[in-house]
Structure formats: C-alpha cells, structure tokens
Write a protein that holds these residues in place. Structure first.
Motif, mmCIF file in Angstrom:
data_model
loop_
_atom_site.group_PDB
_atom_site.id
_atom_site.type_symbol
_atom_site.label_atom_id
_atom_site.label_comp_id
_atom_site.label_asym_id
_atom_site.label_seq_id
_atom_site.Cartn_x
_atom_site.Cartn_y
_atom_site.Cartn_z
ATOM 1 N N LYS A 1 -3.177 12.125 10.885
ATOM 2 C CA LYS A 1 -3.835 11.829 12.126
ATOM 3 C C LYS A 1 -4.526 10.467 12.349
ATOM 4 O O LYS A 1 -4.424 9.887 13.448
ATOM 5 C CB LYS A 1 -4.628 12.993 12.605
ATOM 6 N N LEU A 2 -5.392 10.161 11.248
ATOM 7 C CA LEU A 2 -5.818 8.871 11.687
ATOM 8 C C LEU A 2 -5.463 7.727 10.630
ATOM 9 O O LEU A 2 -6.293 6.699 10.737
ATOM 10 C CB LEU A 2 -7.374 9.083 11.328
ATOM 11 N N GLY A 3 -4.609 7.779 9.920
ATOM 12 C CA GLY A 3 -4.087 6.722 8.993
ATOM 13 C C GLY A 3 -3.488 5.469 9.836
ATOM 14 O O GLY A 3 -2.828 5.519 10.898
ATOM 15 N N GLN A 4 -3.868 4.216 9.377
ATOM 16 C CA GLN A 4 -3.401 3.078 9.954
ATOM 17 C C GLN A 4 -2.053 2.822 10.011
ATOM 18 O O GLN A 4 -1.558 2.131 10.914
ATOM 19 C CB GLN A 4 -4.231 1.835 9.570
ATOM 20 N N HIS A 5 -1.396 3.426 9.118
ATOM 21 C CA HIS A 5 -0.058 3.245 8.876
ATOM 22 C C HIS A 5 0.717 4.152 9.982
ATOM 23 O O HIS A 5 1.937 3.907 10.275
ATOM 24 C CB HIS A 5 0.574 3.587 7.640
ATOM 25 N N ASN A 6 -0.267 5.097 10.537
ATOM 26 C CA ASN A 6 0.559 6.007 11.706
ATOM 27 C C ASN A 6 -0.203 5.531 12.983
ATOM 28 O O ASN A 6 -0.038 6.363 14.028
ATOM 29 C CB ASN A 6 0.091 7.376 11.282
ATOM 30 N N GLY A 7 -0.690 4.447 13.112
ATOM 31 C CA GLY A 7 -1.384 4.002 14.252
ATOM 32 C C GLY A 7 -2.800 4.260 14.679
ATOM 33 O O GLY A 7 -3.373 4.075 15.667
ATOM 34 N N GLY A 8 -3.520 4.985 13.565
ATOM 35 C CA GLY A 8 -4.729 5.524 13.603
ATOM 36 C C GLY A 8 -5.690 4.289 13.321
ATOM 37 O O GLY A 8 -5.494 3.366 12.717
ATOM 38 N N PRO A 9 -7.298 4.904 13.322
ATOM 39 C CA PRO A 9 -8.099 3.601 13.355
ATOM 40 C C PRO A 9 -8.510 3.805 11.577
ATOM 41 O O PRO A 9 -9.243 2.930 11.047
ATOM 42 C CB PRO A 9 -9.373 4.079 14.077
ATOM 43 N N LYS B 1 -4.510 0.244 -3.307
ATOM 44 C CA LYS B 1 -3.144 0.385 -2.743
ATOM 45 C C LYS B 1 -2.747 1.089 -1.738
ATOM 46 O O LYS B 1 -2.008 0.937 -0.985
ATOM 47 C CB LYS B 1 -2.239 0.633 -3.915
ATOM 48 N N VAL B 2 -3.533 2.223 -1.595
ATOM 49 C CA VAL B 2 -3.417 3.473 -0.718
ATOM 50 C C VAL B 2 -4.229 3.071 0.548
ATOM 51 O O VAL B 2 -3.838 3.148 1.646
ATOM 52 C CB VAL B 2 -3.711 4.684 -1.269
ATOM 53 N N LEU B 3 -5.553 2.360 0.235
ATOM 54 C CA LEU B 3 -6.249 2.244 1.061
ATOM 55 C C LEU B 3 -5.857 1.129 2.089
ATOM 56 O O LEU B 3 -6.040 1.033 3.570
ATOM 57 C CB LEU B 3 -7.680 1.672 0.506
ATOM 58 N N ARG B 4 -5.167 0.016 1.619
ATOM 59 C CA ARG B 4 -4.644 -1.149 2.265
ATOM 60 C C ARG B 4 -3.776 -0.433 3.492
ATOM 61 O O ARG B 4 -3.599 -1.350 4.408
ATOM 62 C CB ARG B 4 -4.086 -2.236 1.523
ATOM 63 N N LYS B 5 -2.898 0.353 3.102
ATOM 64 C CA LYS B 5 -1.841 1.056 4.006
ATOM 65 C C LYS B 5 -2.594 2.241 5.218
ATOM 66 O O LYS B 5 -2.325 1.894 6.332
ATOM 67 C CB LYS B 5 -0.807 1.719 3.307
ATOM 68 N N THR B 6 -3.550 3.075 4.602
ATOM 69 C CA THR B 6 -3.922 4.153 5.289
ATOM 70 C C THR B 6 -5.359 3.684 6.020
ATOM 71 O O THR B 6 -5.542 4.192 7.225
ATOM 72 C CB THR B 6 -4.478 5.284 4.675
ATOM 73 N N GLY B 7 -6.271 2.736 5.535
ATOM 74 C CA GLY B 7 -7.565 2.484 5.973
ATOM 75 C C GLY B 7 -8.600 3.635 6.128
ATOM 76 O O GLY B 7 -9.591 3.482 6.607
ATOM 77 N N ILE B 8 -8.123 4.406 5.063
ATOM 78 C CA ILE B 8 -9.003 5.680 4.936
ATOM 79 C C ILE B 8 -9.792 5.585 3.421
ATOM 80 O O ILE B 8 -8.855 5.724 2.503
ATOM 81 C CB ILE B 8 -8.254 6.992 5.028
#
Length: 296
Positions: free
Chosen positions: A119-127, A169-176
């Motif tokens: 729902k909120l991952g930056q890779h999906n357009g979330g914040p 590595k994951v954080l850079r994609k998701t921002g979470i």
C-alpha cells in the motif's frame, strides 16, 4: 510520535502502552486486536482521555489476509488516507500450540509487513513509512525447552524479517524502514498459563516493566534506524544489537580457506577458534616488527 499509527495487539500490555504514548505525543491510533471486549474498552478509555478522534478500534485476526484488508480500509478512512506507522505487536504464548503460535507471532507479522509495502511502498507510488515489530530477546538466543520452541522460532523469524525488510537494498526501493524491539520477560498476557514466578526464580534478571518497553518503543520510533534491533533488559541501558552476520561469515570463509591449505576437509568450530587465535598472534607479531622497524 505525532503521526497516524496502526497498532496490532493494542488492547492490552505492550500495545496499550504504545498506543498511550502515541496519543500523549499528539498522534492518533487505530487499536487493532482480536479481543473485541478489551479492545473496545481500551479505545473508550483513550477517547475519554485524549478525545473522540484520538483512536478507533478495529477487530482483527492477524493470520487472515482479509482481516488485514478490512483493517487497512478502516484505517485509511479514519486517517483520511494518511497512514504513517504500523506496529506489529500481536503475539501469543506457546501454550496455545505450535501452529497457532507460529501463525500469529510470525505469519501475522509478515502479513503486516507485506500489506504495508503493497500500500505504501515507494516502488508502488506510495510515500514509504515505518514498521515497528515486537520481537523478543528469545529471537536472539537459542536453548528454549520443547514447550517454548514455537515462541523462540517465531521470534527468530521476526528478527530476520526486520533485518531483511529493513536492509538498505530493500529500503532504497520501498522507502519503508523496519525496526524491532527485543524485550526480556515482562508481566503481560504472553505469560498467561505459564508459571511466571517459576520463570522469575530461574532467571538471573527481574521482569521488565511495561513502561520500560514503552520507552524502547518511543526510542525506535524517534531514531528510525532501519533494520535495527533494540534490546530491552532489566537494569540495563537500551542496546542496539550489532549486525555481525556478514563480518562473521567473511571471517569463517577466510579461516576455512586457511584450513584447506592444511589439508582439512571438514572444519569444526573449535578449529576455527584456534585458527583465529593463530592469525591474531601472527598479525600482532608482524605489526610489532613493523613498528620496531619504523621506530614507533
């Protein structure tokens, strides 16, 4: 702590303490719990103390994905589509059985991590955002007896999930960012059905207070050190547990290469310790000669 929080297992114990601290800091909370009676009672108490719009109760079985979808929809409506933090706090005692303990303590956490990313991952357009997991010191150690294995294994899983989801590595994609609290024993419902006094007598430490674990929660939310594990022990400062897996693996690999030169086919742990000791002596002597040569 002034954002919008979803807190599972929020009706009692740690979850109730976490919720209180959020609202005291000006934040708002969706209290999620399977215990409807306790959940509604807790929410009503909070509303009386912090205002009607401070919190909302939503029933959830964290093992069911459809319940997570319902929780998310209710939270979006309550927070007007701005969810900042998810706290995966729901957990149970191993006396409920191996399968159920694993489903709630580990699978429930993974469901929460996944829906937050979806729902909120930056890779999906979330914040992006923050996920706080309630793990345990049990997730850092081994040696529980057969009756407690499910709890220990599930908390090891929560620790690994936090390290993995929270890796750069994951954080850079998701921002979470993902963080975890690893508390020692405390008098909460997790001890229901167990002999708490026997556990306390067998332990060299006293039980933690719920308030102390609340302090650790507040610290993790403030610091937001992704992939970190904050250990909470009685009469000790809060400690960020070091991540040494890669360094240890590198040392083991290099020492095993040395053992291979000596014709060793299977390297035992005691041999690794001996090799490490020998290498340290050689390096110390080499530096001693170098410094002597340089006149230092």
């Amino acid at each position: 702590m002034d954002g919008n929080f979803i807190i599972t297992g929020g009706a009692m114990g740690f979850g109730k303490e976490f919720s209180r601290r959020v609202m005291e800091s000006g934040g708002r909370v969706v209290v999620a719990d399977k215990n409807i009676e306790k959940g509604e009672e807790t929410c009503q108490d909070f509303q009386q103390n912090f205002g009607a719009s401070s919190c909302l109760f939503q029933a959830i079985d964290v093992t069911k994905k459809e319940d997570w979808e319902t929780l998310w929809a209710m939270a979006e409506k309550f927070f007007e589509n701005k969810i900042d933090v998810l706290v995966n706090n729901a957990g149970v005692s191993p006396i409920l059985g191996f399968d159920l303990c694993m489903k709630i303590n580990l699978e429930g956490v993974l469901h929460g991590c996944n829906i937050f990313e979806e729902k909120l991952g930056q890779h999906n357009g979330g914040p992006g955002g923050l996920v706080v997991n309630t793990a345990s010191v049990a997730g850092l150690l081994y040696g529980f007896d057969r009756k407690g294995l499910s709890y220990q294994i599930s908390k090891h899983g929560v620790v690994d999930a936090t390290r993995s989801f929270g890796h750069n590595k994951v954080l850079r994609k998701t921002g979470i960012k993902h963080v975890a609290i690893c508390p020692y024993f405390a008098r909460t419902a997790i001890l229901d059905g167990l002999d708490a006094d026997k556990i306390k007598k067998a332990s060299p430490f006293d039980f933690l207070s719920i308030e102390r674990v609340g302090e650790a929660f507040q610290q993790t939310v403030t610091d937001r050190r992704s992939g970190s594990l904050l250990v909470v022990m009685p009469n000790c400062p809060l400690v960020y547990y070091p991540e040494v897996s890669q360094a240890l693996a590198t040392v083991v690999f290099l020492l095993s290469k040395l053992a291979r030169l000596a014709g060793v086919k299977t390297v035992q742990p005691n041999m690794l310790c001996l090799l490490y000791f020998i290498v340290m002596i050689v390096l110390f002597y080499a530096f001693h000669l170098l410094f002597s040569f340089l006149g230092i």
